[in-house]
Design a protein around this motif. Structure first.
Motif, PDB file in Angstrom:
ATOM      1  N   CYS A   1     -15.938  49.956  51.932  1.00  9.60           N
ATOM      2  CA  CYS A   1     -16.271  50.690  53.270  1.00  9.60           C
ATOM      3  C   CYS A   1     -18.024  50.876  53.225  1.00  9.60           C
ATOM      4  N   LEU A   2     -18.438  51.141  51.982  1.00 10.93           N
ATOM      5  CA  LEU A   2     -19.752  51.200  51.921  1.00 10.93           C
ATOM      6  C   LEU A   2     -20.510  50.009  52.037  1.00 10.93           C
ATOM      7  N   HIS A   3     -19.799  48.863  51.667  1.00  7.28           N
ATOM      8  CA  HIS A   3     -20.281  47.587  51.712  1.00  7.28           C
ATOM      9  C   HIS A   3     -20.226  47.356  53.432  1.00  7.28           C
ATOM     10  N   TRP A   4     -19.434  47.916  54.142  1.00 11.17           N
ATOM     11  CA  TRP A   4     -19.578  47.580  55.552  1.00 11.17           C
ATOM     12  C   TRP A   4     -20.427  48.658  56.191  1.00 11.17           C
ATOM     13  N   VAL A   5     -20.771  49.759  55.729  1.00  5.65           N
ATOM     14  CA  VAL A   5     -21.642  50.591  56.362  1.00  5.65           C
ATOM     15  C   VAL A   5     -23.209  49.938  55.870  1.00  5.65           C
ATOM     16  N   LYS A   6     -23.466  49.130  54.830  1.00  5.17           N
ATOM     17  CA  LYS A   6     -24.532  48.575  54.385  1.00  5.17           C
ATOM     18  C   LYS A   6     -24.847  47.204  55.411  1.00  5.17           C
ATOM     19  N   TYR A   7     -24.039  46.666  55.499  1.00  5.69           N
ATOM     20  CA  TYR A   7     -24.161  45.403  56.112  1.00  5.69           C
ATOM     21  C   TYR A   7     -23.662  45.190  57.662  1.00  5.69           C
ATOM     22  N   GLY A   8     -22.629  45.861  58.038  1.00  6.64           N
ATOM     23  CA  GLY A   8     -21.947  46.036  59.153  1.00  6.64           C
ATOM     24  C   GLY A   8     -22.791  46.614  60.532  1.00  6.64           C
ATOM     25  N   ILE A   9     -23.554  47.395  60.166  1.00  5.66           N
ATOM     26  CA  ILE A   9     -24.244  47.995  61.203  1.00  5.66           C
ATOM     27  C   ILE A   9     -25.300  47.213  61.579  1.00  5.66           C
ATOM     28  N   PRO A  10     -25.754  47.174  62.871  1.00  3.21           N
ATOM     29  CA  PRO A  10     -27.121  46.210  63.060  1.00  3.21           C
ATOM     30  C   PRO A  10     -28.418  46.870  62.312  1.00  3.21           C
ATOM     31  N   ARG A  11     -29.275  45.726  62.222  1.00  2.82           N
ATOM     32  CA  ARG A  11     -30.513  45.901  61.603  1.00  2.82           C
ATOM     33  C   ARG A  11     -31.199  46.743  62.740  1.00  2.82           C
ATOM     34  N   PHE A  12     -32.518  47.624  62.195  1.00  5.67           N
ATOM     35  CA  PHE A  12     -33.497  48.148  63.045  1.00  5.67           C
ATOM     36  C   PHE A  12     -34.486  47.027  63.449  1.00  5.67           C
ATOM     37  N   ASN A  13     -34.621  46.955  64.687  1.00  5.60           N
ATOM     38  CA  ASN A  13     -35.598  46.222  65.303  1.00  5.60           C
ATOM     39  C   ASN A  13     -36.789  46.967  65.535  1.00  5.60           C
ATOM     40  N   TRP A  14     -37.898  46.578  64.687  1.00  7.29           N
ATOM     41  CA  TRP A  14     -39.016  47.552  64.718  1.00  7.29           C
ATOM     42  C   TRP A  14     -39.872  47.072  65.893  1.00  7.29           C
ATOM     43  N   LEU A  15     -39.945  46.126  66.652  1.00  5.53           N
ATOM     44  CA  LEU A  15     -40.589  45.666  67.753  1.00  5.53           C
ATOM     45  C   LEU A  15     -40.159  46.495  69.051  1.00  5.53           C
ATOM     46  N   LEU A  16     -38.700  46.463  68.877  1.00  7.07           N
ATOM     47  CA  LEU A  16     -38.178  47.271  70.165  1.00  7.07           C
ATOM     48  C   LEU A  16     -37.798  48.674  69.955  1.00  7.07           C
ATOM     49  N   CYS A  17     -37.965  49.238  68.751  1.00  7.00           N
ATOM     50  CA  CYS A  17     -37.800  50.545  68.078  1.00  7.00           C
ATOM     51  C   CYS A  17     -36.403  50.851  68.313  1.00  7.00           C
ATOM     52  N   ARG A  18     -35.431  50.100  68.035  1.00  3.12           N
ATOM     53  CA  ARG A  18     -34.053  50.489  68.245  1.00  3.12           C
ATOM     54  C   ARG A  18     -33.274  49.271  67.516  1.00  3.12           C
ATOM     55  N   PRO A  19     -31.714  49.754  67.214  1.00  2.00           N
ATOM     56  CA  PRO A  19     -31.002  48.876  66.596  1.00  2.00           C
ATOM     57  C   PRO A  19     -30.877  47.491  67.357  1.00  2.00           C
ATOM     58  N   ALA A  20     -30.789  46.036  66.555  1.00  2.00           N
ATOM     59  CA  ALA A  20     -30.708  45.212  67.198  1.00  2.00           C
ATOM     60  C   ALA A  20     -29.180  44.853  67.448  1.00  2.00           C
ATOM     61  N   LYS A  21     -29.005  44.636  68.767  1.00  2.00           N
ATOM     62  CA  LYS A  21     -27.482  44.174  68.981  1.00  2.00           C
ATOM     63  C   LYS A  21     -27.001  43.073  69.103  1.00  2.00           C
ATOM     64  N   PRO A  22     -26.623  42.769  67.718  1.00  2.00           N
ATOM     65  CA  PRO A  22     -25.945  41.137  67.745  1.00  2.00           C
ATOM     66  C   PRO A  22     -24.858  40.960  68.394  1.00  2.00           C
ATOM     67  N   GLU A  23     -24.543  39.805  69.007  1.00  2.00           N
ATOM     68  CA  GLU A  23     -23.351  39.662  69.773  1.00  2.00           C
ATOM     69  C   GLU A  23     -22.083  39.666  68.714  1.00  2.00           C
TER      70      GLU A  23
END
Length: 169
Positions: free
Chosen positions: A143-165
């Motif tokens: 579960c900690l592994h999913w919390v680390k890698y499952g959520i989208p990464r932060f997009n610094w250009l748009l200042c929001r999480p990147a929403k992958p498909e």
């Protein structure tokens, strides 16, 4: 004896006296540099504020998972935490997912990092219907592994999480 009359300076024809020269803006280049610096500082303030919000949800989920593990609670509580986190990052369309669709979403959102999560994915589906499945060390790490890698990464250009498909129904 010398001539005691002061000499008077008569400027040339095309010279401007210092009183008529404006003090601002000194140049268009300096004005541009000042405006760009102010804009960049404002961008950094907004980006850091939104990044802290992005990280705060993930850290809160980690603390809740640690509390469930310390209390020897069931895997159902961890599944609810992962569901809330997925809804917060991926949107409301995650709510109706359950069973195999929920498992596929969790595995697909991990991308290439899904190998450590595979054994626990089926237990998460079973925990919806059975409360007696214990939240073990392996489940906690997955579960900690999913919390680390499952959520989208932060997009610094748009200042929001990147929403992958991600796959959803």
């Amino acid at each position: 004896m010398q001539n005691l009359t002061p000499e008077v300076f008569i400027p040339p024809y095309n010279t401007l006296p210092p009183e008529t020269i404006a003090w601002f803006p000194p140049s268009w280049l300096l004005t541009l540099i000042v405006l760009l610096t102010i804009g960049f500082v404002l961008y950094l303030i907004v980006a850091m504020y939104r990044y802290r919000q992005h990280i705060q949800l993930r850290n809160h989920a980690r603390r809740e998972l640690a509390n469930i593990f310390l209390q020897q609670d069931s895997l159902q509580g961890a599944n609810q935490i992962l569901k809330r986190l997925a809804i917060a990052y991926y949107g409301e369309h995650i709510k109706p997912l359950n069973g195999q669709q929920w498992t596929e979403f969790l595995l697909h959102s991990l991308g290439r990092h899904h190998a450590p999560f595979n054994p626990v994915a089926e237990l998460l589906v079973a925990s919806i219907y059975r409360e007696d499945i214990a939240y073990s060390q392996a489940a906690h790490q997955a579960c900690l592994h999913w919390v680390k890698y499952g959520i989208p990464r932060f997009n610094w250009l748009l200042c929001r999480p990147a929403k992958p498909e991600v796959y959803h129904v």
